[in-house]
Write a protein that holds these residues in place. Structure first.
Motif, mmCIF file in Angstrom:
data_model
loop_
_atom_site.group_PDB
_atom_site.id
_atom_site.type_symbol
_atom_site.label_atom_id
_atom_site.label_comp_id
_atom_site.label_asym_id
_atom_site.label_seq_id
_atom_site.Cartn_x
_atom_site.Cartn_y
_atom_site.Cartn_z
ATOM 1 N N THR A 172 0.847 -1.187 0.000
ATOM 2 C CA THR A 172 0.000 0.000 0.000
ATOM 3 C C THR A 172 0.885 1.240 0.000
ATOM 4 N N PHE A 173 0.989 1.890 -1.153
ATOM 5 C CA PHE A 173 1.794 3.094 -1.316
ATOM 6 C C PHE A 173 0.875 4.310 -1.362
ATOM 7 N N ASP A 174 1.372 5.428 -0.875
ATOM 8 C CA ASP A 174 0.599 6.671 -0.934
ATOM 9 C C ASP A 174 1.567 7.816 -1.214
ATOM 10 N N THR A 175 1.472 8.373 -2.412
ATOM 11 C CA THR A 175 2.444 9.386 -2.824
ATOM 12 C C THR A 175 2.292 10.704 -2.090
ATOM 13 N N THR A 176 1.208 10.897 -1.342
ATOM 14 C CA THR A 176 1.060 12.142 -0.594
ATOM 15 C C THR A 176 1.856 12.130 0.704
ATOM 16 N N ILE A 177 2.295 10.945 1.142
ATOM 17 C CA ILE A 177 3.074 10.864 2.381
ATOM 18 C C ILE A 177 4.388 10.114 2.206
ATOM 19 N N ASP A 178 4.536 9.390 1.108
ATOM 20 C CA ASP A 178 5.708 8.540 0.913
ATOM 21 C C ASP A 178 6.733 9.220 0.012
ATOM 22 N N SER A 179 7.996 9.083 0.369
ATOM 23 C CA SER A 179 9.068 9.565 -0.493
ATOM 24 C C SER A 179 9.350 8.578 -1.620
ATOM 25 N N GLY A 180 8.869 7.363 -1.480
ATOM 26 C CA GLY A 180 9.006 6.311 -2.482
ATOM 27 C C GLY A 180 8.209 5.109 -2.018
ATOM 28 N N PRO A 181 7.993 4.139 -2.905
ATOM 29 C CA PRO A 181 7.178 2.979 -2.553
ATOM 30 C C PRO A 181 7.724 2.169 -1.392
ATOM 31 N N GLY A 182 9.049 2.180 -1.171
ATOM 32 C CA GLY A 182 9.621 1.387 -0.096
ATOM 33 C C GLY A 182 9.171 1.804 1.284
ATOM 34 N N ASP A 183 8.607 3.002 1.428
ATOM 35 C CA ASP A 183 8.145 3.436 2.744
ATOM 36 C C ASP A 183 7.080 2.499 3.314
ATOM 37 N N ALA A 184 6.358 1.811 2.446
ATOM 38 C CA ALA A 184 5.327 0.894 2.921
ATOM 39 C C ALA A 184 5.916 -0.258 3.728
ATOM 40 N N SER A 185 7.126 -0.691 3.387
ATOM 41 C CA SER A 185 7.758 -1.771 4.140
ATOM 42 C C SER A 185 8.039 -1.355 5.574
ATOM 43 N N ALA A 186 8.455 -0.104 5.753
ATOM 44 C CA ALA A 186 8.693 0.397 7.101
ATOM 45 C C ALA A 186 7.393 0.468 7.892
ATOM 46 N N ARG A 187 6.289 0.801 7.221
ATOM 47 C CA ARG A 187 5.000 0.819 7.920
ATOM 48 C C ARG A 187 4.637 -0.571 8.415
ATOM 49 N N ALA A 188 4.936 -1.593 7.593
ATOM 50 C CA ALA A 188 4.660 -2.962 8.023
ATOM 51 C C ALA A 188 5.477 -3.326 9.252
ATOM 52 N N ALA A 189 6.741 -2.873 9.271
ATOM 53 C CA ALA A 189 7.587 -3.119 10.439
ATOM 54 C C ALA A 189 7.052 -2.391 11.660
ATOM 55 N N ASP A 190 6.698 -1.119 11.487
ATOM 56 C CA ASP A 190 6.205 -0.325 12.608
ATOM 57 C C ASP A 190 4.867 -0.847 13.133
#
Length: 224
Positions: free
Chosen positions: A105-123
């Protein structure tokens, strides 16, 4: 982010992604930090291979080390973030489904790139501590590419659909380890009404837990 024991693609990569999903893997998982020769951060359309019965499952003496994932920038994507407490954590299917949904789940309004979603899964707590640590430690090697910038121009986020795929080669579940295979489709949808082409990959998920009555967590993801 066809296989024999681990996926492979036409360009050599230490942890073995496939050609069809190489750029998507760089987007989401950055396994081994390897690239595809295309733009890092630009999703590519791929067709979903059928379940092959030859997924990237380990032999008993394989190390099964997972490579680091991109770190995230924080924030809540459109539609929110599914958390382990929202599902049955003793159900490996439910935990694998929930983790993959967050990771794609990517969201370009808050993400600097698609990989940010992986960090959300970790968090959110979907990953094992070791896997989550690799996610947070990793830093992308490059900025997102042209297609991500196109998505951002439409203020797009992704709609994720998952379909469980059977694989006769999957090891049987044990008390503390389970493997699952999912077809993951991401469809970018702009806040201005724009709709981009969907991207599809097959994700192989290894889940572990410390005891039969404990919660499952995702210990590794490999894409085909």
């Amino acid at each position: 982010m066809t296989p024999s024991r681990t996926p492979s693609h036409t360009r050599s990569c230490p942890h073995g992604t496939t050609a069809a999903a190489a750029t998507v893997l760089a987007l989401v998982l950055a396994v081994g930090g390897c690239g595809s020769g295309g733009e890092l951060g630009a999703p590519t359309r791929s067709s979903a291979p059928a379940a092959t019965g030859t997924g990237p499952y380990p032999t008993p003496d394989d190390p099964r080390g997972a490579a680091p994932l991109p770190a995230g920038s924080g924030g809540t994507p459109r539609g929110g973030v599914t958390r382990p407490g929202d599902t049955d954590q003793r159900d490996a299917d439910a935990v694998g489904w929930g983790a993959l949904k967050v990771m794609w789940t990517f969201d370009t309004t808050i993400d600097s790139g698609p990989g940010d979603a992986s960090a959300r899964a970790a968090d959110a707590g979907w990953l094992t501590e070791a896997y989550a640590a690799r996610v947070r430690e990793h830093r992308p090697r490059s900025v997102p590419g042209a297609q991500w910038r196109e998505w951002a121009g439409h203020r797009a986020s992704t709609i994720v659909t998952l379909e469980k795929a059977e694989d006769a080669a999957m090891p049987a579940d044990t008390d503390t380890e389970a493997w699952r295979q999912w077809v993951v489709t991401t469809s970018p949808q702009g806040r201005d009404g724009w709709a981009g082409e969907p991207t599809t990959v097959v994700a192989f998920v290894r889940l572990t837990r410390t005891a039969p009555d404990e919660a499952w967590r995702v210990a590794d993801v490999t894409v085909q």
